[in-house]
Scaffold this active site. Structure first.
Site, short mmCIF file in Angstrom:
data_model
loop_
_atom_site.label_atom_id
_atom_site.label_comp_id
_atom_site.label_asym_id
_atom_site.label_seq_id
_atom_site.Cartn_x
_atom_site.Cartn_y
_atom_site.Cartn_z
N GLY A 88 0.81 -1.22 0.00
CA GLY A 88 0.00 0.00 0.00
C GLY A 88 0.83 1.26 0.00
N ARG A 89 2.10 1.09 0.25
CA ARG A 89 2.97 2.28 0.26
C ARG A 89 4.39 1.92 -0.13
NH1 ARG A 89 4.39 3.02 6.58
NH2 ARG A 89 4.04 0.86 7.16
N LYS A 109 9.92 2.27 0.67
CA LYS A 109 8.74 2.14 1.53
C LYS A 109 8.31 3.53 1.97
CE LYS A 109 7.34 -0.38 5.70
NZ LYS A 109 7.82 -1.27 6.78
N ASP A 254 1.04 -11.85 6.47
CA ASP A 254 1.62 -10.94 5.48
C ASP A 254 2.96 -10.37 5.96
OD1 ASP A 254 -0.44 -9.72 7.25
OD2 ASP A 254 0.41 -7.85 6.49
N ASP A 264 9.25 -6.34 8.35
CA ASP A 264 8.23 -5.42 8.84
C ASP A 264 8.35 -5.14 10.34
OD1 ASP A 264 7.37 -5.05 6.33
OD2 ASP A 264 5.32 -5.71 6.64
#
Ligand code: AMP
Ligand code: MG
Length: 496
Positions: A88-89, A109, A254, A264
């Site tokens: 999404g980014r 990112k 994810d 992440d």
């Protein structure tokens, strides 16, 4: 400046991603750059200058040969399935080949709204960018598989996170960004051809040992072999996390990398006082991702991966389930053996004895009851390996001296059964027991100085310290210490 791109992912079918150009930012400034990593990736740094680097690492100019894209993926978030997440980014510029011949993803990112942004703004605030930079580089320096940080730029724009915050972009390097959720994306759509193409890509890229058997093996065995290989890497990875008191915080499918790297770094944190139930993340209300739950969550995530591979493992559904289940059930045993290896090294044990597990657990129980700092306890234990005088410092870390004192006696008896001389035990133990971790209050101080005063000095100092975790760093003793009660960080935020 950039090395040549390979574009392996971009050559996968179009439905694997969305073409996406980073959205230019107003006023990019380079605030961190990982020169040694850049060199290992084959960047040409002869004419390096920070202005130009800021333009590249903000995505304001797309490097020659890159075909930027955002990857599609799904995922279980806190146990609930979301069929479409995706970058999404984030934008993958492409892969480059490092000095060891390995493919490495280069991803920006915080590069703007993508077709997968849903309600988000596609941007990252500076705080989480610097946090990921520090923690991922610290993990790598501790020898724990992790994505890396290549560069951080501020954007000159503000992002709204309740209050306006400075925006930033992180350039992240990974052996790939393929997640359990990437497999789930295709499986959820009934796209078994997609799952197969992804699995073949992963085997070729991350598990070439399976690839070489490709011809001689029935297909099903190859994909079961893939599950087994991913499982082994997850078991090893989580054992390493546990060995340094790391709490990932958001072990959603994810955020579970197929390559076995830590990925992440949202609300992650290192625990100080040992408590197996420890949770930091503000969004983890039920304690699903507490420290002690991490191994069983990894197994749960692997079961989600297994589900996507079932049709490839055997045409007969029952047979496929039976094979996958039998494999998944071996996870606890595999994990325990990885964990024992990690913990034995921390205790200075080169040989294996049946009582070792109980000895390790007894120390952890004493640490828990004695509210001892995880990192200091093990580092201090290393100091006592050859010097019983140093015991007083270790014992003082515990609220009560009795339990740890008794344990030390047991430990010395066990050490007496070790084959090698005491000579290098302290040195060996110090390589398993970091002195310096990114302590939460130090990370917070570094982030605050950067965000509020545009002062990157504390960030640079902390980065320098945590990327040499096993060295005794004279003059830096205060960075080994846990937070004072007033400085303690109890909650961490995703900051997305
Ligand atoms: P994360 O919590 O970073 O693992 O992200 C979970 C999902 O939310 C992923 O699909 C991200 O791409 C997406 N996401 C996170 N932050 C943003 C943002 N600021 N804008 C758009 N999507 C985002
Ligand atoms: Mg994520």
């Amino acid at each position: 400046m950039f090395p040549p791109f390979t574009l392996r992912y971009a050559r996968l079918p179009e439905r694997f991603y969305a073409h996406f150009e980073p959205v230019p930012v107003r006023d990019p400034h380079l605030v961190a750059f990982n020169r040694s990593l850049a060199e290992a990736l084959g960047f040409d740094l002869a004419a390096f200058n920070t202005e130009e680097a800021a333009v590249w690492f903000s995505g304001n100019v797309v490097p020659h040969g890159a075909e930027p894209l955002s990857q599609a993926y799904a995922g279980h978030q806190f146990g609930g399935f979301v069929p479409q997440l995706g970058d999404g980014r984030a934008v993958l510029l492409g892969e480059v080949t490092d000095h060891e011949g390995r493919l490495r993803d280069i991803q920006l990112k915080g590069a703007g709204r993508t077709p997968f942004s849903r309600g988000g703004d596609g941007r990252s605030p500076l705080g989480p960018v610097l946090r990921e930079y520090l923690v991922s580089e610290a993990m790598h320096a501790m020898g724990i598989p992790s994505t890396r940080a290549l560069a951080a730029v501020t954007t000159g724009e503000r992002v709204m996170r309740g209050i306006p915050e400075p925006g930033a972009i992180l350039t992240r390097v990974a052996s790939s960004h393929i997640r359990v959720g990437t497999f789930q994306y295709f499986a959820a759509r009934g796209d078994s051809e997609g799952v197969r193409e992804l699995a073949d890509h992963v085997i070729e890229r991350h598990y070439p040992e399976l690839h070489s058997k490709l011809e001689s093996q029935p297909d099903g065995e190859r994909y079961l072999g893939l599950l087994e290989a991913v499982q082994k890497r997850q078991a090893a990875l989580i054992a390493r996390w546990m060995g340094v008191g790391f709490i990932h915080g958001v072990m959603n499918t994810d955020n579970t990398s197929i390559s076995g790297e830590t990925i992440d770094f949202g609300p992650c944190a290192f625990m100080e006082q040992y408590d197996p139930k420890m949770v930091f993340s503000s969004i983890d209300e039920g304690g699903r991702y507490a420290y002690a739950n991490q191994p069983s969550i990894a197994q749960w995530n692997l079961a989600r991966l297994a589900e996507t591979l079932l049709p490839l493992i055997d045409e007969d559904g029952d047979k496929a389930v039976e094979l996958a289940t039998e494999l998944l059930q071996r996870f606890p045993e595999q994990y325990e053996s990885e964990w024992l290896a990690v913990m034995r090294a921390k205790l200075g044990l080169a040989s294996e004895k049946p009582g070792d597990k109980a000895l390790i657990e007894a120390l952890l129980a004493a640490m828990h009851r004695g509210r001892a700092d995880f990192t200091l306890t093990f580092r201090s234990l290393s100091d006592t390996a050859e010097n019983t005088q140093a015991e007083a410092t270790l014992i003082a870390l515990f609220e009560r001296p009795d339990e740890i004192t008794a344990w030390l006696e047991e430990w010395r008896e066990r050490l007496a059964q070790e084959p090698r001389g005491d000579g290098d035990r302290e040195r060996q133990m110090k390589l398993a027991n970091p002195a310096f971790i990114p302590r939460n209050h130090r990370v917070q101080q570094a982030l605050t100085a950067a965000m509020d005063e545009n002062d990157f000095g504390p960030f640079e100092t902390l980065l320098q310290i945590v990327t040499h975790p096993f060295d005794d760093q004279p003059g830096r003793e205060e960075f080994t210490l846990p937070a004072e009660p007033t400085e303690r960080v109890f909650r961490t935020f995703c900051g997305t």
